[in-house]
Scaffold this motif. Structure first.
Motif, PDB file in Angstrom:
ATOM      1  N   VAL A  52       0.842  -1.188  -0.066  1.00 16.45           N
ATOM      2  CA  VAL A  52      -0.069  -0.052  -0.090  1.00 16.45           C
ATOM      3  C   VAL A  52       0.921   1.365   0.087  1.00 16.45           C
ATOM      4  CG1 VAL A  52      -1.539   1.423   1.351  1.00 16.45           C
ATOM      5  CG2 VAL A  52      -2.066  -1.095   0.990  1.00 16.45           C
ATOM      6  N   THR A  53       2.014   1.252   0.741  1.00 18.79           N
ATOM      7  CA  THR A  53       3.019   2.327   0.837  1.00 18.79           C
ATOM      8  C   THR A  53       3.394   2.637  -0.436  1.00 18.79           C
ATOM      9  OG1 THR A  53       3.341   1.913   2.990  1.00 18.79           O
ATOM     10  CG2 THR A  53       4.769   3.409   1.914  1.00 18.79           C
ATOM     11  N   LEU A  54       3.796   1.702  -1.114  1.00 15.09           N
ATOM     12  CA  LEU A  54       4.584   1.661  -2.344  1.00 15.09           C
ATOM     13  C   LEU A  54       3.564   2.108  -3.654  1.00 15.09           C
ATOM     14  CD1 LEU A  54       7.396  -1.091  -2.520  1.00 15.09           C
ATOM     15  CD2 LEU A  54       7.626   1.588  -2.652  1.00 15.09           C
ATOM     16  N   ALA A  55       2.350   1.672  -3.415  1.00 17.70           N
ATOM     17  CA  ALA A  55       1.384   2.222  -4.455  1.00 17.70           C
ATOM     18  C   ALA A  55       0.787   3.502  -3.994  1.00 17.70           C
ATOM     19  CB  ALA A  55       0.147   1.187  -4.299  1.00 17.70           C
ATOM     20  N   ARG A  56       1.590   4.139  -3.305  1.00 23.53           N
ATOM     21  CA  ARG A  56       1.024   5.593  -2.695  1.00 23.53           C
ATOM     22  C   ARG A  56      -0.525   5.603  -2.226  1.00 23.53           C
ATOM     23  NH1 ARG A  56       2.772   8.824  -7.312  1.00 23.53           N
ATOM     24  NH2 ARG A  56       3.760   7.038  -8.256  1.00 23.53           N
ATOM     25  N   GLY A 106       6.069  -4.944 -11.408  1.00 26.13           N
ATOM     26  CA  GLY A 106       4.953  -3.958 -12.151  1.00 26.13           C
ATOM     27  C   GLY A 106       4.720  -3.244 -11.319  1.00 26.13           C
ATOM     28  N   LEU A 107       4.210  -3.221  -9.914  1.00 28.98           N
ATOM     29  CA  LEU A 107       3.741  -2.421  -9.112  1.00 28.98           C
ATOM     30  C   LEU A 107       4.778  -1.139  -8.748  1.00 28.98           C
ATOM     31  CD1 LEU A 107       1.627  -1.069  -7.379  1.00 28.98           C
ATOM     32  CD2 LEU A 107       2.755  -2.564  -5.504  1.00 28.98           C
ATOM     33  N   CYS A 108       6.136  -1.755  -8.670  1.00 24.85           N
ATOM     34  CA  CYS A 108       7.196  -0.783  -8.189  1.00 24.85           C
ATOM     35  C   CYS A 108       7.615  -0.041  -9.586  1.00 24.85           C
ATOM     36  CB  CYS A 108       8.249  -1.737  -7.859  1.00 24.85           C
ATOM     37  SG  CYS A 108       8.051  -2.592  -6.265  1.00 24.85           S
ATOM     38  N   VAL A 109       7.726  -0.527 -10.805  1.00 26.68           N
ATOM     39  CA  VAL A 109       7.948   0.306 -12.002  1.00 26.68           C
ATOM     40  C   VAL A 109       6.895   1.129 -12.151  1.00 26.68           C
ATOM     41  CG1 VAL A 109       8.411   0.075 -14.539  1.00 26.68           C
ATOM     42  CG2 VAL A 109       9.339  -1.769 -12.848  1.00 26.68           C
ATOM     43  N   TRP A 110       5.526   0.898 -11.803  1.00 27.11           N
ATOM     44  CA  TRP A 110       4.454   1.761 -11.988  1.00 27.11           C
ATOM     45  C   TRP A 110       4.437   2.857 -11.136  1.00 27.11           C
ATOM     46  CZ3 TRP A 110      -1.106   0.821 -10.445  1.00 27.11           C
ATOM     47  CH2 TRP A 110      -1.948   1.801 -10.676  1.00 27.11           C
ATOM     48  N   ARG A 111       4.490   2.642  -9.823  1.00 29.27           N
ATOM     49  CA  ARG A 111       4.141   3.667  -8.875  1.00 29.27           C
ATOM     50  C   ARG A 111       5.253   4.073  -7.781  1.00 29.27           C
ATOM     51  NH1 ARG A 111      -0.051   6.604  -8.893  1.00 29.27           N
ATOM     52  NH2 ARG A 111      -0.536   6.266  -6.757  1.00 29.27           N
ATOM     53  N   ALA A 112       6.222   3.289  -7.931  1.00 33.47           N
ATOM     54  CA  ALA A 112       7.394   3.461  -6.589  1.00 33.47           C
ATOM     55  C   ALA A 112       8.092   4.819  -6.903  1.00 33.47           C
ATOM     56  CB  ALA A 112       8.479   2.321  -6.820  1.00 33.47           C
ATOM     57  N   PRO A 113       8.379   5.773  -5.845  1.00 35.71           N
ATOM     58  CA  PRO A 113       9.020   6.844  -5.983  1.00 35.71           C
ATOM     59  C   PRO A 113      10.269   6.492  -6.722  1.00 35.71           C
ATOM     60  CG  PRO A 113       8.134   6.660  -3.617  1.00 35.71           C
ATOM     61  CD  PRO A 113       7.901   5.268  -4.569  1.00 35.71           C
TER      62      PRO A 113
END
Length: 560
Positions: free
Chosen positions: A94-98, A493-500
């Protein structure tokens, strides 16, 4: 909003990425409501979009939860441990997805934030202190490791005294006593190192194949022989009746393993250094862990407020790693994850320091606005070397490559990422290829095939074990491997899309990808989850607490 690269052409495309604003460019440098303030704010936001913040509170919760999970049964499956693991996955995802609500959302009343500065500066420190209190209590009330023989009497007296001294040093650091400000953290590092040495000395021959691999591999290398072409005895007797399978089919013949050293050459070289100096490679892992904590603690990624909490966030984060409940169990067993954490911390903080510059002579700087700049080629090469060493130290560390673009500065282009990744691969190849060419078939079998052929383990802490205990039996190895790959792809996929897009985002992404890969794997033990805890600590120190301070500064700048 997330960072977006502007697609331009011609001369404009070759312009370097703009620096972050100084006082003259900052919207906070002018009086509220003035035309110059509005223009400055507009230009700043159009040139350098703001990066999403990475709150430290959920990262700390995830790190503490994982530490408790591997404390329950030394990293083996238990329903409570799986629940804590799930808590860490959800919190970090949830944190990485902001999607994590910010303090300004949680504490808003009548259009005003309640104690935003207190939340952003004090709460992370208080949470770190609470986590440390839990960890010290568990360390003081549980047996340090399974390989430590029970001799009774005052056997644990040195260990208890060391823990008591560590607690006093942490209290002195948090209390803000000026006399201890400069010495409490170095003292804590020294105490941790001595406790690690004591644990290794008190557990001279751990019953685990990792210790045998590293000791015998180092001895074979010093003799001038190929460690990847040697064989080992099967200390678990896994092919005999009544014993659980520990290795893949056909890898054990006549109670002897049919493969050599199972880790990459860099791990072998680092272990050999410890073997040469002290006769036991585990002393090198103890030193590597303390060095990793020192890098985290002196990252200067903390925050400052007027209540005496200035600059202690990163040091308390390092303490959280050094005294996670099963840290001495990991050291005694001889797992080499401290090597991974040292190189990960070096990579993260080299990248972070590369984007920081000191103010020029006579330059007035708003302390609430950081100055960032992509600096010299020498530091770029240093980052590539650190990343290459990280990739080369253990098989699963390869996950750092696809997310390494998070280490790049605002305004990066794809060729910048390919250049960084190419240099890192070249560094890793320079260390690995000579050993592979020594005997390519033996190297591939030992380093790659053995890992892929590993059987389903009922003692692993993963969802596949939970599935098996609920009436479905052991998952076939091919299905188990496919499940872990799907989880890995989803996490990437989540990290590439949403991670800072910053070093803190890189470290948190490394933790999340590895965590999800392990949670759905056929083999997942305490040492792997220990790597995740270390990566979370790197993320907290590199950007979590600093991000919270930036959030508070922006809020107070608006309400002033």
């Amino acid at each position: 909003m997330p960072l977006r690269r502007c697609r331009t052409s011609g001369a404009a495309k070759r312009q370097p990425a703009p620096e972050w604003p100084t006082t003259q460019d900052s919207p906070h440098a002018h009086g509220p409501g003035t035309a110059s303030a509005t223009a400055s704010q507009r230009n700043w936001r159009s040139e350098v979009p703001e990066e999403p913040l990475l709150p430290s509170v959920p990262l700390t919760v995830a790190a503490v939860a994982l530490g408790l999970a591997i404390q329950v049964r030394d990293g083996e499956y238990a329903p409570v441990a799986l629940g804590l693991l799930t808590m860490a996955i959800v919190t970090l995802g949830v944190t990485l997805a902001r999607a994590f609500p910010t303090p300004l959302v949680l504490f808003r009343r009548g259009g005003e934030s309640l104690q935003a500065r207190c939340f952003s500066a004090r709460l992370p420190v208080l949470l770190l202190c609470g986590g440390l209190a839990i960890q010290f209590a568990l360390l003081a009330t549980s047996w340090p490791g399974t390989d430590l023989p029970h001799r009774g009497g005052l056997q644990l007296l040195p260990f208890r005294l060391g823990l008591a001294l560590a607690v006093l040093l942490v209290i002195a650091g948090v209390g803000g006593t000026r006399a201890f400000a400069a010495v409490w953290f170095p003292g804590l590092l020294a105490v941790s190192l001595l406790l690690g040495f004591w644990m290794i000395h008190a557990s001279p021959r751990p019953h685990i194949d990792v210790w045998m691999f590293q000791q015998d591999g180092a001895r074979e290398l010093l003799r001038g022989s190929n460690p990847y072409a040697m064989t080992f005895p099967d200390i678990y007797h896994s092919t005999l009746p009544g014993h659980a399978a520990a290795y893949g089919n056909g890898l054990v013949v006549n109670d002897r393993l049919q493969f050599g050293f199972v880790y990459p050459p860099l791990s072998l070289l680092l272990s050999t250094m410890g073997y040469v100096v002290a006769g036991d490679y585990r002393y090198a892992t103890a030193v590597a862990l303390v060095l990793a904590a020192a890098v985290i603690g002196y990252a200067e990624g903390g925050y400052a407020d007027s209540a005496g909490f200035a600059g202690r966030g990163s040091k308390l984060t390092a303490a959280l790693l050094l005294f996670t409940p099963r840290v001495f169990f990991v050291l005694a067993r001889g797992w080499t994850e401290p090597f991974v954490l040292l190189l990960l911390a070096a990579t993260v903080f080299i990248a972070r320091q590369r984007m920081t510059r000191e103010p020029a002579a006579g330059e007035t700087v708003d302390p609430r606005v950081p100055l960032k700049k992509w600096t010299s080629r020498h530091s770029a090469l240093l980052l590539a070397v650190a990343l290459g060493l990280l990739v080369a130290v253990k098989q699963y560390a390869i996950i750092a490559l696809p997310i390494s673009f998070l280490l790049l500065p605002p305004g990066w282009r794809w060729r910048d990422w390919f250049y960084l990744a190419g240099q890192a691969v070249a560094v890793a190849a320079a260390i690995t290829v000579p050993f592979a060419l020594w005997n390519l078939q033996a190297f591939w079998k030992s380093v790659v095939s053995v890992q892929l052929a590993g059987p389903f383990r009922w003692d692993a802490l993963s969802y596949q074990v939970w599935w098996g205990f609920h009436g479905h039996g052991a998952t076939p190895p091919s299905t188990a491997f496919l499940c872990s790959l799907i989880a890995l792809a989803a996490a990437l996929g989540l990290c590439v899309w949403r991670a800072p897009r910053n070093p803190a985002g890189f470290s948190a992404s490394f933790a999340f990808v590895l965590l999800l890969f392990l949670a759905f794997n056929k083999q997942a033990f305490a040492n792997y989850y220990f790597s995740v805890i270390g990566a979370l600590c790197c993320a907290i120190a590199a950007g979590g607490t600093e991000a919270q301070a930036t959030l508070a500064a922006r809020h107070h700048a608006r309400v002033d």
